[in-house]
Design an enzyme around this catalytic site. Structure first.
Site, short mmCIF file in Angstrom:
data_model
loop_
_atom_site.label_atom_id
_atom_site.label_comp_id
_atom_site.label_asym_id
_atom_site.label_seq_id
_atom_site.Cartn_x
_atom_site.Cartn_y
_atom_site.Cartn_z
N GLU A 180 0.80 -1.22 0.00
CA GLU A 180 0.00 0.00 0.00
C GLU A 180 0.84 1.29 0.00
OE1 GLU A 180 -3.76 -1.52 2.54
OE2 GLU A 180 -1.82 -2.44 2.84
N SER B 284 -11.21 7.64 -0.10
CA SER B 284 -11.22 6.62 0.96
C SER B 284 -12.50 6.72 1.78
CB SER B 284 -10.03 6.81 1.90
OG SER B 284 -8.82 6.55 1.24
N SER C 153 -4.73 -5.45 1.96
CA SER C 153 -4.86 -5.07 0.56
C SER C 153 -4.99 -6.28 -0.37
CB SER C 153 -3.71 -4.16 0.12
OG SER C 153 -2.50 -4.84 0.12
N1 LIG Z 1 -15.65 -14.67 3.45
C1 LIG Z 1 -15.79 -13.85 2.40
N2 LIG Z 1 -16.91 -13.89 1.61
C2 LIG Z 1 -17.05 -13.07 0.55
N3 LIG Z 1 -16.12 -12.17 0.16
C3 LIG Z 1 -14.97 -12.08 0.87
C4 LIG Z 1 -14.76 -12.91 2.04
N4 LIG Z 1 -13.56 -12.60 2.54
C5 LIG Z 1 -13.05 -11.63 1.75
N5 LIG Z 1 -13.89 -11.31 0.75
C6 LIG Z 1 -13.62 -10.32 -0.31
O1 LIG Z 1 -12.23 -10.07 -0.41
C7 LIG Z 1 -11.90 -8.73 -0.02
C8 LIG Z 1 -10.59 -8.68 0.75
O2 LIG Z 1 -10.68 -9.47 1.92
P1 LIG Z 1 -10.26 -8.89 3.34
O3 LIG Z 1 -10.42 -9.98 4.34
O4 LIG Z 1 -11.00 -7.65 3.59
O5 LIG Z 1 -8.72 -8.65 3.13
P2 LIG Z 1 -7.80 -7.36 3.28
O6 LIG Z 1 -7.29 -7.40 4.68
O7 LIG Z 1 -6.72 -7.59 2.30
O8 LIG Z 1 -8.63 -6.14 3.01
C9 LIG Z 1 -13.12 -8.28 0.78
O9 LIG Z 1 -13.25 -6.88 0.76
C10 LIG Z 1 -14.24 -8.99 0.07
O10 LIG Z 1 -14.61 -8.34 -1.13
#
Ligand SMILES: Nc1ncnc2c1ncn2[C@@H]1O[C@H](COP(=O)(O)OP(=O)(O)O)[C@@H](O)[C@H]1O
Ligand SMILES: [Mg+2]
EC number: 6.3.2.4
Length: 360
Positions: free
Chosen positions: A13, A325, A191
């Protein structure tokens, strides 16, 4: 009073951090503060810029190269330069400063930089060491959310050693407790780096290998079809929450390209939700903030299904501050402009620092 702005950094990032830093530089009240920008390059060099006595002109201006002297680019095409320093030199004897670590991801919002600032004895904006580490680690934060009875999608967690010793059993365990599609995530990244969505056993095994390139610990989660809603938290012991926002997006997997590069995500603030659902989200956000021992700020992310079931996804202790953001925009919609938000964050940093001094 000086503000030492740390930005850039070695995580994925890096570029977002520079844009966030620029937005913050534009929102600072220069009649009270001078800003000391410190740019951390992708290779980990710390470059000290000249003091800023007024708003920065662009993110490019804040992107320094190493030089013998520090100076700002004054014409298009020219680059700003900064002097290489040892990280400890951000503390200048006899000078009062508040550090604003606008760094995301590993070595930024995971408690490491916070620990460094604690050792230097400098006040800093945002979460402390424990909260930062808790928030960054998807396994620890899930355990804490469970402990506070905040609903989340079903998951399994394991480490590299367990995977090497008993991958077959682990696959069976995941398939026994979770329904495809599954999301495989390294415990500490952010990210969307190292995250995969999988729909069968073979993809699952491959995705675990990919995630293990980024961390020794892995989470496998049940995928959910849902909207993504986010809420901003601000404060120390007296934390309060913003309106709820919703991400309106085109493709199903909200990944790094989409989130940051293409800038395709549209925010709906306040989210079109029944009041009771929005209140529930706000309540869970505060619970999550307290569960990780949050202070300063956090953005808490949720899944909301079409039947309005709410599940927490994650908490981010140093959310982005770019013009697009969610965090600053949630506060704007709640009646707090970015200038006042930044001032509040600086005051919260000082209050937390002073309260801690009194304990020692
Ligand atoms: N269990 C889940 N079901 C559906 N979509 C998911 C799930 N986990 C993650 N995602 C998708 O992946 C994206 C990134 O996951 P996230 O856990 O937020 O990781 P980061 O810490 O990289 O932001 C989420 O914003 C969502 O769109
Ligand atoms: Mg996320």
């Amino acid at each position: 009073m000086k503000i030492t702005l740390l930005y850039g950094g070695q995580s994925a990032e890096h570029d977002i951090s520079i844009i966030s830093a620029h937005s913050i530089c534009q929102a600072i009240m220069y009649n009270y503060y001078q800003v000391q920008p410190i740019y951390i390059t992708k290779t980990g060099q710390w470059l000290k810029a000249p003091l800023l006595e007024g708003p920065s002109t662009s993110p490019e201006q804040l992107t320094l190269t190493a030089g013998d002297t520090a100076h700002w680019a004054s014409a298009p095409g020219e680059v700003s330069s900064g002097v290489v320093i040892n990280p400890g030199e951000i503390k200048v004897e006899g000078e009062e400063t508040i550090v604003f670590p606008v760094l995301h991801g590993p070595n930024g919002e995971d408690g490491t930089i916070q620990g460094f600032l604690e050792v230097l004895g400098l006040p800093y904006v945002g979460a402390g060491v424990t909260a930062s580490a808790n928030g960054m680690d998807k396994i620890i934060s899930k355990r804490l959310f469970d402990n506070s009875n905040i609903p989340q999608v079903p998951y399994e967690a394991f480490d590299k050693r367990e995977w090497r010793e008993s991958s077959e059993e682990l696959i069976q365990k995941c398939e026994g407790s979770l329904l495809y599609p599954l999301f495989v995530k390294p415990a500490n990244m952010g990210s969307s780096v190292g995250i995969s969505k999988v729909s069968d056993r073979q993809e699952l095994a491959e995705a675990i290998e990919v995630a293990l390139k980024y961390d020794r610990r892995i989470v496998v989660e049940q995928g959910i079809t849902a909207d993504e809603c986010e809420v901003a938290v601000l404060g120390n012991d007296d934390a309060h929450v913003s309106e709820v926002g919703k991400l309106l997006k085109e493709s199903e997997f909200y990944d790094y390209e989409e989130k940051y590069i293409n800038n395709q995500v549209i925010m709906q603030i306040p989210a079109d939700l029944p009041e009771a659902v929005a209140e529930k989200i706000q309540d869970y956000a505060l619970k999550a903030y307290r569960a990780i021992d949050g202070s300063g700020l956090s953005r808490v992310d949720f899944f909301v299904t079409s039947s309005y079931d709410v599940y927490i996804n994650e908490i981010n202790t140093m959310p982005g501050f770019t013009p697009y953001s969610m965090y600053p925009n949630l506060w704007k919609a709640t009646g707090l402009n970015t200038r006042d938000l930044i001032e509040e964050l600086l005051q919260l940093a000082l209050r937390r620092f002073n309260a801690k001094q009194e304990l020692n």
